[in-house]
Design a protein around this motif. Structure first.
Motif, mmCIF file in Angstrom:
data_model
loop_
_atom_site.group_PDB
_atom_site.id
_atom_site.type_symbol
_atom_site.label_atom_id
_atom_site.label_comp_id
_atom_site.label_asym_id
_atom_site.label_seq_id
_atom_site.Cartn_x
_atom_site.Cartn_y
_atom_site.Cartn_z
ATOM 1 N N ARG A 1 0.803 -1.103 -0.082
ATOM 2 C CA ARG A 1 -0.214 -0.029 0.264
ATOM 3 C C ARG A 1 0.885 1.162 -0.081
ATOM 4 O O ARG A 1 1.933 1.315 0.421
ATOM 5 C CB ARG A 1 -1.011 -0.169 1.237
ATOM 6 C CG ARG A 1 -0.213 0.077 2.607
ATOM 7 C CD ARG A 1 -1.122 -0.036 3.717
ATOM 8 N NE ARG A 1 -1.548 -1.493 4.013
ATOM 9 C CZ ARG A 1 -2.665 -1.777 4.754
ATOM 10 N NH1 ARG A 1 -3.374 -0.686 5.220
ATOM 11 N NH2 ARG A 1 -2.975 -2.945 4.703
ATOM 12 N N TYR B 1 0.856 5.710 0.092
ATOM 13 C CA TYR B 1 0.126 7.101 0.413
ATOM 14 C C TYR B 1 -0.283 7.748 -0.763
ATOM 15 O O TYR B 1 0.696 8.358 -1.325
ATOM 16 C CB TYR B 1 0.761 7.650 1.464
ATOM 17 C CG TYR B 1 0.014 8.971 1.972
ATOM 18 C CD1 TYR B 1 -1.067 8.836 2.862
ATOM 19 C CD2 TYR B 1 0.449 10.285 1.758
ATOM 20 C CE1 TYR B 1 -1.503 10.040 3.592
ATOM 21 C CE2 TYR B 1 -0.368 11.477 2.051
ATOM 22 C CZ TYR B 1 -1.289 11.000 2.919
ATOM 23 O OH TYR B 1 -1.902 12.379 3.670
ATOM 24 N N GLY B 2 -1.503 8.271 -0.983
ATOM 25 C CA GLY B 2 -1.830 9.304 -2.026
ATOM 26 C C GLY B 2 -2.282 10.619 -1.648
ATOM 27 O O GLY B 2 -2.452 11.556 -2.456
ATOM 28 N N ASP C 1 -4.680 13.412 -0.931
ATOM 29 C CA ASP C 1 -5.839 13.817 -1.834
ATOM 30 C C ASP C 1 -5.458 13.710 -3.401
ATOM 31 O O ASP C 1 -6.339 14.209 -4.141
ATOM 32 C CB ASP C 1 -6.180 15.319 -1.520
ATOM 33 C CG ASP C 1 -6.426 15.394 -0.093
ATOM 34 O OD1 ASP C 1 -7.203 14.422 0.719
ATOM 35 O OD2 ASP C 1 -6.465 16.604 0.686
ATOM 36 N N GLU D 1 -5.387 11.703 -6.255
ATOM 37 C CA GLU D 1 -5.936 10.428 -6.795
ATOM 38 C C GLU D 1 -4.972 9.816 -7.990
ATOM 39 O O GLU D 1 -5.249 8.344 -8.199
ATOM 40 C CB GLU D 1 -7.357 10.356 -7.386
ATOM 41 C CG GLU D 1 -8.435 10.998 -6.021
ATOM 42 C CD GLU D 1 -9.945 11.079 -6.842
ATOM 43 O OE1 GLU D 1 -10.073 10.760 -7.871
ATOM 44 O OE2 GLU D 1 -10.253 11.533 -5.888
ATOM 45 N N SER E 1 0.565 6.564 -8.263
ATOM 46 C CA SER E 1 0.727 5.267 -8.287
ATOM 47 C C SER E 1 2.341 4.898 -7.954
ATOM 48 O O SER E 1 3.143 5.714 -8.139
ATOM 49 C CB SER E 1 0.039 4.135 -9.670
ATOM 50 O OG SER E 1 1.240 4.772 -10.613
ATOM 51 N N PRO F 1 -2.418 1.566 -7.192
ATOM 52 C CA PRO F 1 -2.813 3.019 -6.859
ATOM 53 C C PRO F 1 -2.346 3.227 -5.504
ATOM 54 O O PRO F 1 -2.462 2.518 -4.506
ATOM 55 C CB PRO F 1 -4.253 2.922 -7.137
ATOM 56 C CG PRO F 1 -4.613 1.503 -6.811
ATOM 57 C CD PRO F 1 -3.559 0.600 -7.300
ATOM 58 N N CYS F 2 -1.888 4.547 -5.308
ATOM 59 C CA CYS F 2 -1.831 5.031 -3.768
ATOM 60 C C CYS F 2 -2.832 5.672 -3.102
ATOM 61 O O CYS F 2 -2.997 6.587 -3.130
ATOM 62 C CB CYS F 2 -0.563 6.033 -3.745
ATOM 63 S SG CYS F 2 1.078 5.358 -4.522
ATOM 64 N N ASP F 3 -3.735 4.614 -3.040
ATOM 65 C CA ASP F 3 -5.155 4.896 -2.116
ATOM 66 C C ASP F 3 -5.171 4.434 -0.874
ATOM 67 O O ASP F 3 -6.262 4.401 -0.076
ATOM 68 C CB ASP F 3 -6.098 4.133 -2.901
ATOM 69 C CG ASP F 3 -6.111 2.692 -3.292
ATOM 70 O OD1 ASP F 3 -5.108 2.215 -2.487
ATOM 71 O OD2 ASP F 3 -6.944 2.088 -3.900
ATOM 72 N N GLU F 4 -3.899 4.114 -0.216
ATOM 73 C CA GLU F 4 -3.835 3.460 1.059
ATOM 74 C C GLU F 4 -4.331 2.479 1.676
ATOM 75 O O GLU F 4 -4.357 1.998 2.615
ATOM 76 C CB GLU F 4 -4.225 4.656 2.133
ATOM 77 C CG GLU F 4 -3.668 6.183 1.902
ATOM 78 C CD GLU F 4 -4.174 7.527 2.424
ATOM 79 O OE1 GLU F 4 -4.848 7.454 3.223
ATOM 80 O OE2 GLU F 4 -4.140 8.325 1.582
ATOM 81 N N GLU F 5 -5.006 1.721 0.463
ATOM 82 C CA GLU F 5 -5.521 0.207 0.697
ATOM 83 C C GLU F 5 -4.461 -0.783 0.467
ATOM 84 O O GLU F 5 -3.654 -0.463 -0.327
ATOM 85 C CB GLU F 5 -6.872 0.156 -0.214
ATOM 86 C CG GLU F 5 -7.929 1.215 0.032
ATOM 87 C CD GLU F 5 -8.557 0.927 1.491
ATOM 88 O OE1 GLU F 5 -8.804 -0.137 2.127
ATOM 89 O OE2 GLU F 5 -8.735 1.882 2.265
#
Length: 157
Positions: free
Chosen positions: A83, A85-86, A88, A90, A93, A115-119
């Motif tokens: 995972r 960090y992105g 804000d 979107e 990656s 993707p850097c969506d923290e998931e």
């Protein structure tokens, strides 16, 4: 005077093209570091956990972030949960490259963009006995990457 308009327009075209090729806007690196610390603190070291690490990752033009996890010899890994960090932004990656140092001395490498969506995004590994694991990240903008190595669990009946 009429010739200045086409020249000014011609001079502006390369600037517009360069603006279209700009890298992703950056994230707040102190917020990214705090996020990585929180993920590390919340990580479970229960069944299936082989190790975890976090590092700052950069773009192709800068140094990539590299993490090395030393394992018990012959540890069979099934996946790495990666995972990043992105904040804000979107569009950020990270290309995650995972290299297993196997018992037989052959390196097994897997690459995946997340993707850097923290998931957590599972990067499935071919179950292979490994002695160490190297995880490298190259992002579209500087950020932090966290990875958790998961071992194969066997249920005996």
């Amino acid at each position: 005077m009429e010739t200045t308009r086409p020249i000014a327009a011609a001079a502006a075209i390369p600037l517009l093209l360069l603006a279209g090729c700009a890298q992703d806007p950056g994230v707040d690196l102190s917020a990214a570091r705090q996020w990585a610390d929180e993920v590390r603190a919340a990580a479970s070291d229960g069944p299936g956990f082989a190790g975890a690490a976090a590092t700052e990752v950069g773009t192709e033009e800068s140094e990539s972030g590299v993490m090395l996890l030393e394992l018990q010899p012959g540890t069979v890994l099934t996946r790495v949960d990666a995972r990043c960090y992105g904040g804000d932004v979107e569009t950020i990656s990270t290309v995650v490259t995972i290299t297993l140092d196997t018992e037989d001395g052959v390196d097994d490498t897997i690459e995946r963009e997340i993707p850097c969506d923290e998931e957590a995004h599972a990067v499935d590994l071919r179950p292979t006995a490994a002695d160490s694991l190297m995880i490298e990240g190259v992002a579209s903008a500087p950020t932090y990457l966290h990875a958790t190595a998961i071992i194969e669990l066997r249920v005996e009946q």
